[in-house]
Scaffold this active site. Sequence first.
Site, PDB file in Angstrom:
ATOM      1  N   ASP A   1      -0.668   3.453  -0.554  1.00 24.16           N
ATOM      2  CA  ASP A   1       0.784   3.285  -0.413  1.00 24.16           C
ATOM      3  C   ASP A   1       1.401   3.001  -1.777  1.00 24.16           C
ATOM      4  O   ASP A   1       2.371   2.235  -1.888  1.00 24.16           O
ATOM      5  CB  ASP A   1       1.048   2.124   0.563  1.00 24.16           C
ATOM      6  CG  ASP A   1       2.515   2.037   0.974  1.00 24.16           C
ATOM      7  OD1 ASP A   1       2.978   0.918   1.312  1.00 24.16           O
ATOM      8  OD2 ASP A   1       3.216   3.070   0.913  1.00 24.16           O
TER       9      ASP A   1
ATOM     10  N   LYS B   1       2.720   8.758  -4.781  1.00 19.60           N
ATOM     11  CA  LYS B   1       2.212  10.031  -4.221  1.00 19.60           C
ATOM     12  C   LYS B   1       1.454  10.848  -5.257  1.00 19.60           C
ATOM     13  O   LYS B   1       0.484  11.507  -4.959  1.00 19.60           O
ATOM     14  CB  LYS B   1       3.386  10.809  -3.674  1.00 19.60           C
ATOM     15  CG  LYS B   1       4.453  11.078  -4.728  1.00 19.60           C
ATOM     16  CD  LYS B   1       5.725  11.658  -4.176  1.00 19.60           C
ATOM     17  CE  LYS B   1       6.760  11.801  -5.282  1.00 19.60           C
ATOM     18  NZ  LYS B   1       7.393  13.088  -5.344  1.00 19.60           N
TER      19      LYS B   1
ATOM     20  N   ASP C   1       0.184   6.315   3.549  1.00 20.28           N
ATOM     21  CA  ASP C   1       1.602   6.301   3.893  1.00 20.28           C
ATOM     22  C   ASP C   1       2.314   7.406   3.112  1.00 20.28           C
ATOM     23  O   ASP C   1       1.807   7.902   2.101  1.00 20.28           O
ATOM     24  CB  ASP C   1       2.213   4.932   3.528  1.00 20.28           C
ATOM     25  CG  ASP C   1       3.622   4.771   4.083  1.00 20.28           C
ATOM     26  OD1 ASP C   1       4.391   3.972   3.522  1.00 20.28           O
ATOM     27  OD2 ASP C   1       3.968   5.463   5.064  1.00 20.28           O
ATOM     28  N   ASN C   2       3.468   7.840   3.588  1.00 24.03           N
ATOM     29  CA  ASN C   2       4.392   8.706   2.851  1.00 24.03           C
ATOM     30  C   ASN C   2       3.873  10.092   2.521  1.00 24.03           C
ATOM     31  O   ASN C   2       4.236  10.666   1.496  1.00 24.03           O
ATOM     32  CB  ASN C   2       4.810   8.034   1.537  1.00 24.03           C
ATOM     33  CG  ASN C   2       5.274   6.631   1.765  1.00 24.03           C
ATOM     34  OD1 ASN C   2       4.635   5.689   1.321  1.00 24.03           O
ATOM     35  ND2 ASN C   2       6.380   6.477   2.473  1.00 24.03           N
TER      36      ASN C   2
ATOM     37  N   GLU D   1      10.296   4.180   7.109  1.00 21.26           N
ATOM     38  CA  GLU D   1      10.661   2.797   7.425  1.00 21.26           C
ATOM     39  C   GLU D   1      12.183   2.636   7.517  1.00 21.26           C
ATOM     40  O   GLU D   1      12.932   3.155   6.706  1.00 21.26           O
ATOM     41  CB  GLU D   1      10.100   1.830   6.377  1.00 21.26           C
ATOM     42  CG  GLU D   1      10.388   2.183   4.941  1.00 21.26           C
ATOM     43  CD  GLU D   1       9.247   2.953   4.307  1.00 21.26           C
ATOM     44  OE1 GLU D   1       8.521   3.636   5.055  1.00 21.26           O
ATOM     45  OE2 GLU D   1       9.101   2.918   3.078  1.00 21.26           O
TER      46      GLU D   1
HETATM   47  C1  LIG Z   1      11.846   5.084  -2.668  1.00 16.14           C
HETATM   48  C2  LIG Z   1      11.903   5.912  -1.411  1.00 16.14           C
HETATM   49  C3  LIG Z   1      13.101   6.557  -1.035  1.00 16.14           C
HETATM   50  C4  LIG Z   1      12.958   7.222   0.184  1.00 16.14           C
HETATM   51  C5  LIG Z   1      13.980   7.976   0.932  1.00 16.14           C
HETATM   52  O1  LIG Z   1      13.697   9.074   1.374  1.00 16.14           O
HETATM   53  N1  LIG Z   1      15.219   7.454   1.159  1.00 16.14           N
HETATM   54  C6  LIG Z   1      16.236   8.166   1.921  1.00 16.14           C
HETATM   55  C7  LIG Z   1      16.742   7.293   3.062  1.00 16.14           C
HETATM   56  N2  LIG Z   1      17.290   6.020   2.516  1.00 16.14           N
HETATM   57  C8  LIG Z   1      17.830   5.200   3.607  1.00 16.14           C
HETATM   58  C9  LIG Z   1      16.198   5.301   1.823  1.00 16.14           C
HETATM   59  C10 LIG Z   1      15.640   6.122   0.679  1.00 16.14           C
HETATM   60  S1  LIG Z   1      11.372   7.097   0.764  1.00 16.14           S
HETATM   61  C11 LIG Z   1      10.855   6.095  -0.526  1.00 16.14           C
HETATM   62  C12 LIG Z   1       9.511   5.513  -0.554  1.00 16.14           C
HETATM   63  C13 LIG Z   1       8.976   5.032   0.654  1.00 16.14           C
HETATM   64  C14 LIG Z   1       7.712   4.462   0.679  1.00 16.14           C
HETATM   65  O2  LIG Z   1       7.156   3.990   1.843  1.00 16.14           O
HETATM   66  C15 LIG Z   1       6.958   4.355  -0.507  1.00 16.14           C
HETATM   67  N3  LIG Z   1       5.711   3.782  -0.461  1.00 16.14           N
HETATM   68  C16 LIG Z   1       5.019   3.651  -1.593  1.00 16.14           C
HETATM   69  N4  LIG Z   1       5.476   4.073  -2.801  1.00 16.14           N
HETATM   70  C17 LIG Z   1       6.684   4.682  -2.923  1.00 16.14           C
HETATM   71  O3  LIG Z   1       7.074   5.074  -4.051  1.00 16.14           O
HETATM   72  C18 LIG Z   1       7.496   4.841  -1.715  1.00 16.14           C
HETATM   73  C19 LIG Z   1       8.786   5.421  -1.750  1.00 16.14           C
HETATM   74 MG   LIG Z   2       5.052   3.548   1.647  1.00 17.05          MG
END
Ligand SMILES: Cc1cc(C(=O)N2CCN(C)CC2)sc1-c1cc(O)c2nc[nH]c(=O)c2c1
Ligand SMILES: [Mg+2]
Length: 218
Positions: A145, A148, A173-174, A203
């Site tokens: 996590d 990527k 994750d992701n 999330e």
């Molecule tokens: C920083 C980020 C932005 C995201 C997104 O699509 N967004 C659109 C929707 N809005 C609401 C939020 C932002 S998803 C995500 C993310 C999520 C994880 O779980 C991560 N886990 C580990 N390391 C990561 O770099 C990591 C990045």
């Molecule tokens: Mg994550």
Amino acid sequence: SFVSLRQRILSAVQKNATRGDPRSVIRAIDQFCSQKEWAMNVGNEKGCILDSVVSEVNPATVLELGTYCGYSTVRIASLLPPYAKFITLEFNPDFAAVARQVIAWAGLEDKVKIKPCLVEGASSDWIPKIKEQFGIKTFDLVFLDHWKEHYLSDTKLMEECGLLRKGSVLLADNVICPGAPDYVEYVRSSPRYKSHYFRSHLEYTKAEENLWYLGIIE
Ligand SMILES: Cc1cc(C(=O)N2CCN(C)CC2)sc1-c1cc(O)c2nc[nH]c(=O)c2c1
Ligand SMILES: [Mg+2]
């Protein structure tokens, strides 16, 4: 003065969670991130899948790549038996500092070894040293996590360092958002892995996401 998001998350834990109660720490972070500000914790929907995998694997050794504020660290540690060895790697010292305090608030600091990796790409520095530094032969469970771009290289590095065995489980994750297509391609086409994905959502949003479960069969 400016208070960072990670500090606001820590304050929400210290204000709303009960010391020594991991579930209240998880609830406090999820309430803050769903009601106040989005943050990249694995969240409760994917967190329940993580809980079920941890409970099923019942690991004696766990590696988490990417601690952030310690949300998934607390979820995992609260399900481990006392003899388990749990290492979480975080390259960002500011995140590691907050995670230590969140883990301490949950009363789990003696269960979790946080190794702060103070420069980018440091998981690649730390992975080859884990055996000697922590007396760990192989990991029963790895939770990916962190970033990527490093999923594939770090998985290959763990293989090369003999940290994975037949039966080890990798949970990533992701793989959709932000996405790790090279990793998915590699594990899906490798005879060494049996892969399975759990449908879920990013999330605190309704966006499609999967948690990828990989069982090592060879
Ligand atoms: C920083 C980020 C932005 C995201 C997104 O699509 N967004 C659109 C929707 N809005 C609401 C939020 C932002 S998803 C995500 C993310 C999520 C994880 O779980 C991560 N886990 C580990 N390391 C990561 O770099 C990591 C990045
Ligand atoms: Mg994550």
